[in-house]
Each structure stands twice: as structure tokens, then as C-alpha cells.
Scaffold this active site. Structure first.
Site, PDB file in Angstrom:
ATOM      1  N   LYS A 153       0.858  -1.184   0.000  1.00 22.35           N
ATOM      2  CA  LYS A 153       0.000   0.000   0.000  1.00 22.35           C
ATOM      3  C   LYS A 153       0.890   1.228   0.000  1.00 22.35           C
ATOM      4  O   LYS A 153       1.813   1.330   0.804  1.00 22.35           O
ATOM      5  CB  LYS A 153      -0.862  -0.012   1.278  1.00 22.35           C
ATOM      6  N   GLN A 212       7.360   3.902   3.827  1.00 21.57           N
ATOM      7  CA  GLN A 212       5.945   3.504   3.866  1.00 21.57           C
ATOM      8  C   GLN A 212       5.752   2.208   4.662  1.00 21.57           C
ATOM      9  O   GLN A 212       4.748   2.037   5.357  1.00 21.57           O
ATOM     10  CB  GLN A 212       5.461   3.298   2.425  1.00 21.57           C
ATOM     11  N   LYS A 262       5.271   1.793  -3.169  1.00 25.08           N
ATOM     12  CA  LYS A 262       5.193   3.152  -3.699  1.00 25.08           C
ATOM     13  C   LYS A 262       5.376   3.081  -5.206  1.00 25.08           C
ATOM     14  O   LYS A 262       6.002   2.148  -5.714  1.00 25.08           O
ATOM     15  CB  LYS A 262       6.307   4.019  -3.088  1.00 25.08           C
ATOM     16  N   ASP A 291      -0.373  10.925  -4.247  1.00 23.99           N
ATOM     17  CA  ASP A 291       0.832  11.530  -3.649  1.00 23.99           C
ATOM     18  C   ASP A 291       1.057  12.811  -4.441  1.00 23.99           C
ATOM     19  O   ASP A 291       0.121  13.299  -5.101  1.00 23.99           O
ATOM     20  CB  ASP A 291       2.037  10.576  -3.747  1.00 23.99           C
ATOM     21  N   ASN A 299      -2.382  19.135  -1.199  1.00 25.34           N
ATOM     22  CA  ASN A 299      -3.369  18.427  -0.379  1.00 25.34           C
ATOM     23  C   ASN A 299      -3.003  18.424   1.109  1.00 25.34           C
ATOM     24  O   ASN A 299      -3.822  18.773   1.959  1.00 25.34           O
ATOM     25  CB  ASN A 299      -3.514  16.992  -0.909  1.00 25.34           C
TER      26      ASN A 299
HETATM   27  P1  NDP Z   1       0.512  17.898  -3.770  1.00 23.38           P
HETATM   28  O1  NDP Z   1       0.967  17.595  -5.160  1.00 23.38           O
HETATM   29  O2  NDP Z   1      -0.931  18.078  -3.503  1.00 23.38           O
HETATM   30  O3  NDP Z   1       1.270  19.205  -3.228  1.00 23.38           O
HETATM   31  C1  NDP Z   1       2.651  19.267  -3.156  1.00 23.38           C
HETATM   32  C2  NDP Z   1       3.043  20.667  -2.727  1.00 23.38           C
HETATM   33  O4  NDP Z   1       4.438  20.699  -2.484  1.00 23.38           O
HETATM   34  C3  NDP Z   1       2.767  21.704  -3.786  1.00 23.38           C
HETATM   35  O5  NDP Z   1       2.518  22.948  -3.194  1.00 23.38           O
HETATM   36  C4  NDP Z   1       4.080  21.713  -4.560  1.00 23.38           C
HETATM   37  O6  NDP Z   1       4.331  22.910  -5.269  1.00 23.38           O
HETATM   38  C5  NDP Z   1       5.078  21.546  -3.439  1.00 23.38           C
HETATM   39  N1  NDP Z   1       6.279  20.882  -3.971  1.00 23.38           N
HETATM   40  C6  NDP Z   1       6.336  19.693  -4.608  1.00 23.38           C
HETATM   41  N2  NDP Z   1       7.591  19.417  -4.987  1.00 23.38           N
HETATM   42  C7  NDP Z   1       8.323  20.456  -4.574  1.00 23.38           C
HETATM   43  C8  NDP Z   1       9.693  20.768  -4.655  1.00 23.38           C
HETATM   44  N3  NDP Z   1      10.566  19.942  -5.271  1.00 23.38           N
HETATM   45  N4  NDP Z   1      10.105  21.936  -4.097  1.00 23.38           N
HETATM   46  C9  NDP Z   1       9.241  22.760  -3.488  1.00 23.38           C
HETATM   47  N5  NDP Z   1       7.917  22.506  -3.374  1.00 23.38           N
HETATM   48  C10 NDP Z   1       7.478  21.385  -3.912  1.00 23.38           C
HETATM   49  O7  NDP Z   1       1.136  16.742  -2.867  1.00 23.38           O
HETATM   50  P2  NDP Z   1       0.715  16.288  -1.385  1.00 23.38           P
HETATM   51  O8  NDP Z   1       0.250  17.462  -0.615  1.00 23.38           O
HETATM   52  O9  NDP Z   1      -0.132  15.098  -1.523  1.00 23.38           O
HETATM   53  O10 NDP Z   1       2.119  15.776  -0.822  1.00 23.38           O
HETATM   54  C11 NDP Z   1       3.027  16.634  -0.109  1.00 23.38           C
HETATM   55  C12 NDP Z   1       3.989  15.773   0.694  1.00 23.38           C
HETATM   56  O11 NDP Z   1       3.253  14.976   1.638  1.00 23.38           O
HETATM   57  C13 NDP Z   1       4.826  14.773  -0.115  1.00 23.38           C
HETATM   58  O12 NDP Z   1       6.088  14.603   0.512  1.00 23.38           O
HETATM   59  C14 NDP Z   1       4.029  13.477   0.015  1.00 23.38           C
HETATM   60  O13 NDP Z   1       4.829  12.329  -0.190  1.00 23.38           O
HETATM   61  C15 NDP Z   1       3.577  13.595   1.470  1.00 23.38           C
HETATM   62  N6  NDP Z   1       2.435  12.774   1.839  1.00 23.38           N
HETATM   63  C16 NDP Z   1       1.240  12.897   1.166  1.00 23.38           C
HETATM   64  C17 NDP Z   1       0.146  12.138   1.570  1.00 23.38           C
HETATM   65  C18 NDP Z   1      -1.205  12.314   0.956  1.00 23.38           C
HETATM   66  O14 NDP Z   1      -2.157  11.732   1.490  1.00 23.38           O
HETATM   67  N7  NDP Z   1      -1.363  13.089  -0.089  1.00 23.38           N
HETATM   68  C19 NDP Z   1       0.265  11.135   2.640  1.00 23.38           C
HETATM   69  C20 NDP Z   1       1.531  11.154   3.340  1.00 23.38           C
HETATM   70  C21 NDP Z   1       2.570  11.934   2.903  1.00 23.38           C
HETATM   71  P3  NDP Z   1       4.090  22.929  -6.878  1.00 23.38           P
HETATM   72  O15 NDP Z   1       2.607  22.968  -7.057  1.00 23.38           O
HETATM   73  O16 NDP Z   1       4.763  24.190  -7.311  1.00 23.38           O
HETATM   74  O17 NDP Z   1       4.741  21.701  -7.419  1.00 23.38           O
END
Ligand code: NDP
Length: 448
Positions: A93, A114, A129, A169, A243
Site C-alpha cells: 500500500k 511507507q 510506492k 501523492d 493536499n
Molecule cells: P501535492 O501535489 O498536492 O502538493 C505538493 C506541494 O508541495 C505543492 O505545493 C508543490 O508545489 C510543493 N512541492 C512539490 N515538490 C516540490 C519541490 N521539489 N520543491 C518545493 N515545493 C514542492 O502533494 P501532497 O500534498 O499530496 O504531498 C506533499 C507531501 O506529503 C509529499 O512529501 C508526500 O509524499 C507527502 N504525503 C502525502 C500524503 C497524501 O495523502 N497526499 C500522505 C503522506 C505523505 P508545486 O505545485 O509548485 O509543485
């Protein structure tokens, strides 16, 4: 983070040799090994059963070609990945990341993390993943659909409701999961809960969208209370505006904190009056635009290019919710100098080893990702349960279960850190508690 145990040092060296050129994966393994020393010294049986050697080697790694055609008729090729890391305690998962930086190393680090995170949730889920170096930014809905369908044309053979259940993700939200689920259903001719994060009218769970951000704040709140403080009246920085970040901001605000900054990969906004989350949701969830558009809603807010600068804003609590290694040693020192007392991680591995050393040596409360952000996958587990039962729970039921899970994760981290002589080091607690459950299962199932 220093490893002294000779067995762990030797195994780390062999792991580095076998996985040359994979720095984030080695970083994740090193962090876990550094906190497992007292366990290894007590549990020779786990060493003898080869648990450690096996736990750093994914059970299966799938790499495939993803061809797709854009709206102008031009063909493109991306690379798809699914790493099925560990199935000792349940079906694989873990999410699917769509971002140009994706490669095997990134997917392996995430799959490894994970495995321990899913173990902490108390639910029966193994670790996996996936992802692709496809960049969803600037693509039309039609192009996203073409890519997702092509991705699943290969992935569908390797996943299943009792085998491997992917989720969202970075870059994979409800729209992408919808296209992937639809294609899987068409190819397999069956309706099963094979993806989580689905839309609410076709098997998705209420509160899944909020779960990682809310769960992060539930965990952080437990950590704060256990140390005699709370969110109330605190100034908070939340990096990212996706998110996880949006719902972390929402819950922290509901606990009485003031979130003053958010970011994206271009830059960050600072609003000393507190972030207007409705504006951020409109920009990010509805219009899919850049965070600097916030100035169109609040002319007195500030926008700065570059994402690292967000950590120079004075705060009490930092919630990194964007991506890996976004807080380095230098940013961590600035946070400490400016009075930050708590760092709790929404993103996966957002702090470099130097940053973590800085938190711990300065007595900050540190909520490590694999515990603090486990609410997302925990609620995905609840979505799987609802799909199997052919039932939908209310928002309140799911949220209450999520809250209970986050409390029990904090308790497990706290107890394990105390039992192994590192009270208050929740990173050690999370690694030890997450590891032991998987390790016992691997030993019981024999050398497979
Ligand atoms: P989203 O794609 O919804 O949002 C990611 C955010 O982070 C955006 O604002 C994006 O900006 C920014 N971002 C992404 N890559 C970079 C980078 N290289 N440098 C700076 N900013 C960056 O993803 P999530 O919110 O789902 O995920 C965010 C984090 O949380 C990740 O590490 C993910 O693995 C982790 N996570 C997510 C879960 C989930 O349920 N969604 C569960 C557990 C962990 P931009 O739009 O400009 O790319």
C-alpha cells in the site's frame, strides 16, 4: 545521527554498494538504522533470521515504459515505477507520485518509509510506492487522462485489492486516481477497491482528502499536550500548498493557531494577519494556479520567490508539507534562532539529517514523517475496509477513527522511545515501533 553497532555499519555499507547512486534511499535507511541500535543489541534472534538484510531489499521492483500522445498529436515517453517493498503485514500500500524528479531512488526511499509508517497505523498494510517522471503541470485534462490510462495499461497486471493498492501523492489527486481506477476497471472487468483516494460517488471515503493534514495536526497536538503545551495562540509555518498543506493549515487554525505562510515550488507567501485558506483553496484546488496569485486576494500580504525563504520567518511551530529535504541544516538553525520550538512533518523526509540533528540537539519537539503523516494512509486503509464491506461511513465516523489512530501512533512512539532509553525522541520511537511489528511478522513467516 551516528551508527556505532558493527553489524549495522557493515549492513549499511553493503546496502550502499548495492544501491549506488541512490542518495535519498540510503538517507532513509541510515536514519532507521541509527535508531535501531538498542533493538538490535537486544534482539539477536531478528539478526539471525536475516530480517534486516531482507527489510532493505524490496520484494519486487517494476519499471515500465509509459507512451502517451499530447493534444497536438506529439508522442511522449515517460518511465513508470512500482516498488513493492514489503508485504509481511498486509497487501502493498502506498501512493503514486507524478513529478519530473521521480526516479527509482525516490520511489525506493518512499516505499521503505511507507513500510514502517503503515505498520504504525495499526492496520494490516504492507509498504509500496509508485510513480512516474511525468509532469502534470500545464497539461490538459485530456493529456492527463491519456497518461493515466497508459500508466495503468501496464500497472494493472501488478496490482489488486488483496495484492497492492495504490493511492495519491505529489501530482496525483482525485482526478488522476479517477482516470486510473476507470482504466483498471475496464481492463479487469471488475469493480474492486484497488485504488484509494477515489471520488466520493464511486467508493471514496469521506475525510480522505483531509486525512493527512488533519492527522498531522492530531499527532502534533498529542505531542504538544504530552509536553505541557498546545497549538493555541502559536504562530505556524506550513510549506507547500497542496493536499497535505491545505488541510494541515485548516486543522491548525481550528486548534487556535495562526498560520502565517505557505508556499509552492516557485515561492512563498507571508500574511501576518493569518492565511486566508479559502483564497488558497480557490487558487490551488479550483484554478490550479501559482501561490503568488494570493496577492490578488490580499494586497498587503508578501510574496517572495524561492521556497527556502519560508523557514526564515519567525514561528513557534513549523509544519513542512511540500517535499523531501526541504529543510536543510542551515534552515533548521535559522528556525531555532528565531524561536521555533516544534517541527512536525507532513511531507515525507522533509528534513535532512543535519536538520534533524539540529532539532534534537536544541531540544525541539520533533514529529517524524512516518508517524506524523500516517493519517493519509490510515484513512486509505479505512477506505479499503468500507469498500470490502460495501458501506460508506459518515465524515464524523472516519474522522473519529483517524483521530484515534493518530493518538495511538503517538502513544506507540512515546512508549517505544521510553522503553529503549530515548524518551522524547519520537523519531527513534516511530522507527522502533514500526520496525518491530514488521520484523516479528517477517521472522514468523520464515526466510521468504
Ligand atoms: P501535492 O501535489 O498536492 O502538493 C505538493 C506541494 O508541495 C505543492 O505545493 C508543490 O508545489 C510543493 N512541492 C512539490 N515538490 C516540490 C519541490 N521539489 N520543491 C518545493 N515545493 C514542492 O502533494 P501532497 O500534498 O499530496 O504531498 C506533499 C507531501 O506529503 C509529499 O512529501 C508526500 O509524499 C507527502 N504525503 C502525502 C500524503 C497524501 O495523502 N497526499 C500522505 C503522506 C505523505 P508545486 O505545485 O509548485 O509543485
Amino acid at each position: 545521527m551516528e551508527i556505532k553497532n558493527a553489524y549495522l555499519l557493515d549492513l549499511l555499507k553493503r546496502t550502499e554498494q548495492r544501491n549506488a547512486g541512490e542518495p535519498e534511499f540510503i538517507q532513509a535507511v541510515t536514519e532507521v538504522f541509527a535508531t535501531l541500535e538498542p533493538v538490535i543489541e537486544k534482539r539477536q534472534d531478528l539478526v539471525d533470521a536475516g530480517v534486516l538484510e531482507r527489510i532493505v531489499e524490496p520484494e519486487r521492483q517494476i519499471i515500465f515504459r509509459v507512451p502517451w500522445v499530447d493534444d497536438k498529436g506529439v508522442s511522449h515517453v515517460n518511465r513508470g515505477f512500482r516498488v513493492q517493498f514489503n508485504s509481511a503485514i498486509g497487501p502493498y500500500k502506498g501512493g503514486i507520485r507524478l513529478h519530473p524528479s521521480v526516479n527509482l531512488n525516490i520511489i525506493k526511499f518512499l516505499g521503505f518509509e511507507q513500510t514502517f509508517k503503515n505498520s504504525l497505523t495499526t492496520l494490516p498494510m504492507g509498504g509500496g510506492k509508485g510513480g512516474s517522471d511525468f509532469d502534470p503541470k500545464g497539461k490538459s485534462d485530456n493529456e492527463i487522462m491519456n497518461f493515466c490510462q497508459s500508466f495503468v495499461n501496464e500497472l494493472y497486471r501488478h496490482i489488486g485489492a488483496d495484492l497492492d493498492v495504490p493511492a495519491g501523492d505529489i501530482g496525483t489527486g482525485a482526478r488522476e486516481i479517477g482516470y486510473m481506477f476507470g482504466q483498471y476497471k475496464r481492463l479487469r472487468n471488475e469493480w474492486v477497491g484497488v485504488f484509494t483516494g477515489k471520488g466520493l460517488n464511486y467508493g471514496g471515503s469521506l475525510a480522505r482528502k483531509q486525512a493527512t493534514g488533519y492527522g498531522l495536526c492530531y499527532f502534533t497536538n498529542e505531542m504538544l499536550q504530552a509536553n505541557g503545551t498546545s497549538f493555541h495562540g502559536k504562530t505556524v509555518l506550513v510549506s507547500g500548498s497542496g493536499n497535505v498543506a491545505i488541510y494541515a493549515c485548516e486543522k491548525a487554525t481550528s486548534y487556535g493557531a495562526k498560520v502565517v505562510a505557505m508556499s509552492d515550488s516557485n515561492g512563498y507567501i507571508y500574511d501576518k494577519n493569518g492565511i486566508d485558506l479559502d483564497a488558497v483553496k480557490q487558487i490551488k484546488e479550483v484554478e490550479r494556479k501559482r501561490i503568488k496569485e494570493y496577492l490578488n486576494y490580499h494586497k498587503d500580504a508578501e510574496y517572495h520567490e524561492g521556497c527556502k525563504g519560508i523557514w526564515t520567518i519567525p514561528c513557534d511551530i513549523a509544519l513542512p508539507c511540500a517535499t523531501q529535504n526541504e529543510i536543510d541544516g542551515e534552515s533548521a538553525k535559522i528556525l531555532v534562532k528565531n524561536g521555533c520550538k516544534v517541527v512536525s512533518e507532513g511531507a515525507n523526509m522533509p528534513s535532512t539529517p543535519e536538520a534533524i540533528d539540529t532539532y534534537l540537539s536544541n531540544g525541539l519537539l520533533y514529529g517524524p514523517a512516518k508517524a506524523a503523516n500516517a493519517g493519509g494512509v490510515a484513512t486509505s486503509g479505512l477506505e479499503m475496509t468500507q469498500n470490502s464491506m460495501r458501506l460508506s461511513w459518515t465524515f464524523e465516523e472516519v474522522d473519529e477513527k483517524l483521530h484515534g489512530i493518530m493518538k495511538s501512533i503517538f502513544k506507540a512512539c512515546d512508549e517505544a522511545s521510553t522503553e529503549y532509553g530515548m524518551k522524547g525522541n519520537y523519531m527513534a520511537g516511530a522507527n522502533i515501533a514500526g520496525f518491530l511489528k514488521v520484523a516479528e511478522a517477517m521472522k514468523a513467516q520464515g526466510n521468504v
